[in-house]
Design a protein around this motif. Structure first.
Motif, PDB file in Angstrom:
ATOM      1  N   LEU A  24       0.815  -1.218   0.000  1.00 33.90           N
ATOM      2  CA  LEU A  24       0.000   0.000   0.000  1.00 33.90           C
ATOM      3  C   LEU A  24       0.847   1.267   0.000  1.00 33.90           C
ATOM      4  O   LEU A  24       0.505   2.252  -0.654  1.00 33.90           O
ATOM      5  CB  LEU A  24      -0.947   0.010   1.205  1.00 33.90           C
ATOM      6  CG  LEU A  24      -2.070  -1.007   1.159  1.00 33.90           C
ATOM      7  CD1 LEU A  24      -2.777  -1.074   2.508  1.00 33.90           C
ATOM      8  CD2 LEU A  24      -3.056  -0.666   0.049  1.00 33.90           C
ATOM      9  N   LEU A  25       1.944   1.242   0.738  1.00 36.41           N
ATOM     10  CA  LEU A  25       2.786   2.428   0.825  1.00 36.41           C
ATOM     11  C   LEU A  25       3.566   2.690  -0.459  1.00 36.41           C
ATOM     12  O   LEU A  25       3.888   3.827  -0.770  1.00 36.41           O
ATOM     13  CB  LEU A  25       3.745   2.315   2.011  1.00 36.41           C
ATOM     14  CG  LEU A  25       3.083   2.374   3.389  1.00 36.41           C
ATOM     15  CD1 LEU A  25       4.091   2.037   4.477  1.00 36.41           C
ATOM     16  CD2 LEU A  25       2.445   3.728   3.643  1.00 36.41           C
ATOM     17  N   LEU A  26       3.855   1.646  -1.200  1.00 35.38           N
ATOM     18  CA  LEU A  26       4.712   1.782  -2.382  1.00 35.38           C
ATOM     19  C   LEU A  26       3.950   1.853  -3.708  1.00 35.38           C
ATOM     20  O   LEU A  26       4.534   2.205  -4.720  1.00 35.38           O
ATOM     21  CB  LEU A  26       5.718   0.626  -2.423  1.00 35.38           C
ATOM     22  CG  LEU A  26       6.656   0.553  -1.218  1.00 35.38           C
ATOM     23  CD1 LEU A  26       7.506  -0.702  -1.280  1.00 35.38           C
ATOM     24  CD2 LEU A  26       7.517   1.802  -1.119  1.00 35.38           C
ATOM     25  N   SER A  36      -9.577  -1.170  -0.853  1.00 37.17           N
ATOM     26  CA  SER A  36      -9.948  -2.510  -0.380  1.00 37.17           C
ATOM     27  C   SER A  36      -8.867  -3.114   0.516  1.00 37.17           C
ATOM     28  O   SER A  36      -9.151  -3.616   1.611  1.00 37.17           O
ATOM     29  CB  SER A  36     -10.214  -3.436  -1.563  1.00 37.17           C
ATOM     30  OG  SER A  36     -11.303  -2.981  -2.307  1.00 37.17           O
ATOM     31  N   LEU A  37      -7.627  -3.066   0.043  1.00 38.43           N
ATOM     32  CA  LEU A  37      -6.529  -3.593   0.861  1.00 38.43           C
ATOM     33  C   LEU A  37      -6.319  -2.749   2.118  1.00 38.43           C
ATOM     34  O   LEU A  37      -5.935  -3.277   3.161  1.00 38.43           O
ATOM     35  CB  LEU A  37      -5.235  -3.665   0.050  1.00 38.43           C
ATOM     36  CG  LEU A  37      -5.136  -4.810  -0.944  1.00 38.43           C
ATOM     37  CD1 LEU A  37      -3.831  -4.712  -1.738  1.00 38.43           C
ATOM     38  CD2 LEU A  37      -5.237  -6.155  -0.249  1.00 38.43           C
ATOM     39  N   GLY A  38      -6.570  -1.444   2.013  1.00 40.74           N
ATOM     40  CA  GLY A  38      -6.449  -0.569   3.181  1.00 40.74           C
ATOM     41  C   GLY A  38      -7.411  -0.963   4.287  1.00 40.74           C
ATOM     42  O   GLY A  38      -7.069  -0.945   5.472  1.00 40.74           O
ATOM     43  N   MET A 100      -0.117   6.838   8.346  1.00 36.43           N
ATOM     44  CA  MET A 100       0.066   5.473   7.862  1.00 36.43           C
ATOM     45  C   MET A 100       1.549   5.119   7.735  1.00 36.43           C
ATOM     46  O   MET A 100       1.944   3.998   8.061  1.00 36.43           O
ATOM     47  CB  MET A 100      -0.671   5.247   6.539  1.00 36.43           C
ATOM     48  CG  MET A 100      -2.188   5.386   6.628  1.00 36.43           C
ATOM     49  SD  MET A 100      -2.998   4.535   8.011  1.00 36.43           S
ATOM     50  CE  MET A 100      -2.573   2.844   7.742  1.00 36.43           C
ATOM     51  N   TRP A 101       2.374   6.044   7.286  1.00 37.45           N
ATOM     52  CA  TRP A 101       3.818   5.802   7.249  1.00 37.45           C
ATOM     53  C   TRP A 101       4.363   5.611   8.668  1.00 37.45           C
ATOM     54  O   TRP A 101       5.154   4.698   8.917  1.00 37.45           O
ATOM     55  CB  TRP A 101       4.558   6.951   6.549  1.00 37.45           C
ATOM     56  CG  TRP A 101       4.662   6.752   5.076  1.00 37.45           C
ATOM     57  CD1 TRP A 101       3.890   7.323   4.105  1.00 37.45           C
ATOM     58  CD2 TRP A 101       5.592   5.909   4.390  1.00 37.45           C
ATOM     59  NE1 TRP A 101       4.282   6.887   2.869  1.00 37.45           N
ATOM     60  CE2 TRP A 101       5.329   6.014   3.006  1.00 37.45           C
ATOM     61  CE3 TRP A 101       6.628   5.071   4.803  1.00 37.45           C
ATOM     62  CZ2 TRP A 101       6.054   5.308   2.044  1.00 37.45           C
ATOM     63  CZ3 TRP A 101       7.360   4.378   3.847  1.00 37.45           C
ATOM     64  CH2 TRP A 101       7.061   4.500   2.481  1.00 37.45           C
ATOM     65  N   SER A 102       3.937   6.467   9.586  1.00 38.66           N
ATOM     66  CA  SER A 102       4.396   6.359  10.984  1.00 38.66           C
ATOM     67  C   SER A 102       3.957   5.043  11.606  1.00 38.66           C
ATOM     68  O   SER A 102       4.724   4.410  12.339  1.00 38.66           O
ATOM     69  CB  SER A 102       3.858   7.524  11.809  1.00 38.66           C
ATOM     70  OG  SER A 102       4.351   8.743  11.317  1.00 38.66           O
ATOM     71  N   LEU A 103       2.739   4.640  11.307  1.00 45.02           N
ATOM     72  CA  LEU A 103       2.227   3.382  11.834  1.00 45.02           C
ATOM     73  C   LEU A 103       3.058   2.211  11.314  1.00 45.02           C
ATOM     74  O   LEU A 103       3.458   1.332  12.083  1.00 45.02           O
ATOM     75  CB  LEU A 103       0.755   3.205  11.440  1.00 45.02           C
ATOM     76  CG  LEU A 103       0.089   1.908  11.859  1.00 45.02           C
ATOM     77  CD1 LEU A 103       0.027   1.797  13.381  1.00 45.02           C
ATOM     78  CD2 LEU A 103      -1.312   1.820  11.270  1.00 45.02           C
ATOM     79  N   TYR A 104       3.328   2.191  10.033  1.00 43.61           N
ATOM     80  CA  TYR A 104       4.092   1.086   9.453  1.00 43.61           C
ATOM     81  C   TYR A 104       5.510   1.045  10.029  1.00 43.61           C
ATOM     82  O   TYR A 104       5.989  -0.015  10.453  1.00 43.61           O
ATOM     83  CB  TYR A 104       4.150   1.198   7.927  1.00 43.61           C
ATOM     84  CG  TYR A 104       4.713  -0.042   7.279  1.00 43.61           C
ATOM     85  CD1 TYR A 104       3.908  -1.145   7.051  1.00 43.61           C
ATOM     86  CD2 TYR A 104       6.055  -0.112   6.923  1.00 43.61           C
ATOM     87  CE1 TYR A 104       4.425  -2.291   6.471  1.00 43.61           C
ATOM     88  CE2 TYR A 104       6.581  -1.258   6.351  1.00 43.61           C
ATOM     89  CZ  TYR A 104       5.762  -2.345   6.130  1.00 43.61           C
ATOM     90  OH  TYR A 104       6.278  -3.489   5.564  1.00 43.61           O
ATOM     91  N   ILE A 105       6.154   2.192  10.070  1.00 44.02           N
ATOM     92  CA  ILE A 105       7.523   2.245  10.600  1.00 44.02           C
ATOM     93  C   ILE A 105       7.551   1.879  12.082  1.00 44.02           C
ATOM     94  O   ILE A 105       8.368   1.073  12.513  1.00 44.02           O
ATOM     95  CB  ILE A 105       8.156   3.627  10.342  1.00 44.02           C
ATOM     96  CG1 ILE A 105       8.395   3.807   8.843  1.00 44.02           C
ATOM     97  CG2 ILE A 105       9.458   3.791  11.127  1.00 44.02           C
ATOM     98  CD1 ILE A 105       8.715   5.226   8.424  1.00 44.02           C
ATOM     99  N   GLY A 106       6.631   2.464  12.855  1.00 44.81           N
ATOM    100  CA  GLY A 106       6.629   2.231  14.299  1.00 44.81           C
ATOM    101  C   GLY A 106       6.122   0.858  14.702  1.00 44.81           C
ATOM    102  O   GLY A 106       6.807   0.114  15.413  1.00 44.81           O
ATOM    103  N   ALA A 107       4.928   0.530  14.241  1.00 47.01           N
ATOM    104  CA  ALA A 107       4.277  -0.687  14.730  1.00 47.01           C
ATOM    105  C   ALA A 107       4.713  -1.950  13.994  1.00 47.01           C
ATOM    106  O   ALA A 107       4.656  -3.036  14.564  1.00 47.01           O
ATOM    107  CB  ALA A 107       2.760  -0.536  14.643  1.00 47.01           C
ATOM    108  N   ILE A 108       5.145  -1.820  12.751  1.00 44.93           N
ATOM    109  CA  ILE A 108       5.571  -3.011  12.006  1.00 44.93           C
ATOM    110  C   ILE A 108       7.095  -3.159  12.059  1.00 44.93           C
ATOM    111  O   ILE A 108       7.609  -4.180  12.513  1.00 44.93           O
ATOM    112  CB  ILE A 108       5.094  -2.958  10.536  1.00 44.93           C
ATOM    113  CG1 ILE A 108       3.571  -2.903  10.449  1.00 44.93           C
ATOM    114  CG2 ILE A 108       5.659  -4.141   9.747  1.00 44.93           C
ATOM    115  CD1 ILE A 108       2.855  -4.176  10.802  1.00 44.93           C
TER     116      ILE A 108
END
Length: 128
Positions: A24-26, A36-38, A100-108
């Motif tokens: 999703l980010l790329l 849908s994927l979101g 969403m970028w912060s969530l992916y970097i932080g939580a994933i």
């Protein structure tokens, strides 16, 4: 529920998030695939964050006899997902993207990286 069962359930929800989130980010934003994927990604993130709240901290300082520092990422997720959803529904694309970028970097990426620290379950599972 037993800790090991919670761990495998958590892995079953967070591993798809790693791949879906990266996709999703790329990829191009705003289309039907993204939306849908979101929805799937945000749902899985909320499930995975909620699941971790039932998993007691086993490494490092413990707060209230249960939570550790890594649980801060769970609370970050529980705040971020609805906030990002609200932002996009209000048309605030930049805020949605930032969250969403912060969530992916932080939580994933960051929280996921911490699970491979010696003494943690994933460290033992992979390197044990």
């Amino acid at each position: 529920m037993h800790y090991e069962n919670l761990m495998f359930f958590h892995l079953g929800t967070v591993i798809p998030c790693f791949f879906i989130g990266a996709f999703l980010l790329l990829r191009p934003k705003g289309g039907m695939v993204h939306r849908s994927l979101g929805k799937i990604y945000m749902s899985l993130m909320m499930i995975t964050a909620t699941t971790t709240l039932f998993m007691a901290n086993k490494v490092g300082p413990t707060f209230l006899g249960h939570f550790g520092y890594i649980h801060l990422f769970s609370f970050l997720t529980i705040w971020s997902v609805p906030t990002a959803l609200f932002a996009i529904r209000q048309g605030n694309v930049k805020r949605h993207q930032r969250i969403m970028w912060s969530l992916y970097i932080g939580a994933i990426l960051i929280a996921g990286g911490f699970t491979f620290v010696p003494g943690r379950y994933m460290y033992g599972l992979i390197f044990g």
